[in-house]
Design a protein around this motif. Sequence first.
Motif, PDB file in Angstrom:
ATOM      1  N   LEU A  89       0.788  -1.304  -0.125  1.00  0.00           N
ATOM      2  CA  LEU A  89      -0.045  -0.084  -0.018  1.00  0.00           C
ATOM      3  C   LEU A  89       0.956   1.304  -0.006  1.00  0.00           C
ATOM      4  N   GLN A  90       0.145   2.482  -0.269  1.00  0.00           N
ATOM      5  CA  GLN A  90       0.887   3.714  -0.339  1.00  0.00           C
ATOM      6  C   GLN A  90       0.676   4.293   1.080  1.00  0.00           C
ATOM      7  N   SER A 121      -0.976   6.768   2.327  1.00  0.00           N
ATOM      8  CA  SER A 121      -2.297   7.282   2.738  1.00  0.00           C
ATOM      9  C   SER A 121      -3.398   5.981   2.997  1.00  0.00           C
ATOM     10  N   ASP A 122      -3.046   4.838   2.357  1.00  0.00           N
ATOM     11  CA  ASP A 122      -3.821   3.655   2.664  1.00  0.00           C
ATOM     12  C   ASP A 122      -3.413   2.844   3.599  1.00  0.00           C
ATOM     13  N   CYS A 154      -2.238   4.277   6.479  1.00  0.00           N
ATOM     14  CA  CYS A 154      -2.811   5.100   7.641  1.00  0.00           C
ATOM     15  C   CYS A 154      -4.322   4.831   7.668  1.00  0.00           C
ATOM     16  N   SER A 155      -5.016   4.790   6.669  1.00  0.00           N
ATOM     17  CA  SER A 155      -6.348   4.315   6.655  1.00  0.00           C
ATOM     18  C   SER A 155      -6.497   2.996   6.917  1.00  0.00           C
ATOM     19  N   LEU A 156      -5.593   1.980   6.732  1.00  0.00           N
ATOM     20  CA  LEU A 156      -5.917   0.618   7.128  1.00  0.00           C
ATOM     21  C   LEU A 156      -5.596   0.513   8.710  1.00  0.00           C
ATOM     22  N   CYS A 181      -8.411   0.869  11.001  1.00  0.00           N
ATOM     23  CA  CYS A 181      -9.538  -0.320  11.103  1.00  0.00           C
ATOM     24  C   CYS A 181      -9.657  -0.924  12.347  1.00  0.00           C
ATOM     25  N   CYS A 202       0.354  -1.801  10.961  1.00  0.00           N
ATOM     26  CA  CYS A 202       0.741  -0.622   9.961  1.00  0.00           C
ATOM     27  C   CYS A 202       1.458   0.467  10.685  1.00  0.00           C
TER      28      CYS A 202
END
Length: 250
Positions: free
Chosen positions: A23-24, A26-27, A29-31, A34, A42
């Motif tokens: 993942l990049q 931003s992804d 951080c989003s993951l 969760c 992460c």
Amino acid sequence: MNSSASLQNSLPDDIALKIALSLQVSDVCSLGSCSRFWRELCGSDHVWEALYRDRWPAIDLDEESSADENGNHHLHQQLDLNLMGWRGLYVHKHNEMARKAASIFNYVESYLAFEAIEVGYYLKAVEDLSAMQFGFKDVQMFFLRPNINVLFNLIGLHYCFSKLDLPAECVAEALSMCRISERQVCVRWWKLGRWFYGFRLSDESLCRNVTLGDLATSKEEEVLRVLHRGAIHEVLRVQISAAKPECTPW
């Protein structure tokens, strides 16, 4: 137990890590928001070391430090790594590059006259990016955004060609992903008048509206040459601005 928790419990750690590593930023951080499991994964050094090395591949923190100036700088990086970990080091480096990008923005804006910039100041901004060691992902993050002045897009594009030596296809793809391929700039230049039977004709004023995508794919080679060379020899002056209605393509 809900389905997401069940999936999380049945997912091997190495597979979960591979997912995070693909993942990049931003992804990631989003993951990480969760669940507690994903937050810990992460936030791990495994993930952030990979993100750091992917964004700044030229910086090698594994080399032994030496006694010279570069070695001292490297030693500081090692100390930062020990204190902050890879995530902290990434954030620190990102903030450093953000400050440098802001200094370029301020420099260019200080020399804008009627929304246009002279080519000498424009080329100085490109040189400053090189001196500040911006990588391709830094350029994408700060200079290839659709919500900033198109002149900054052009500076980032020019830097990718002239300093990073990136293939045209790679740059064109980045412009497309950032949704700025169709943004236009106006390049106006003045050429010394030609000699005709012993008389020098009036100086010529030339103007071209071009898209960033066409510049990236070398469809506007004459404009690229003007931007690369600046005001030199027969070219007396070059100005760059956002596209103007009165400056029509040839």
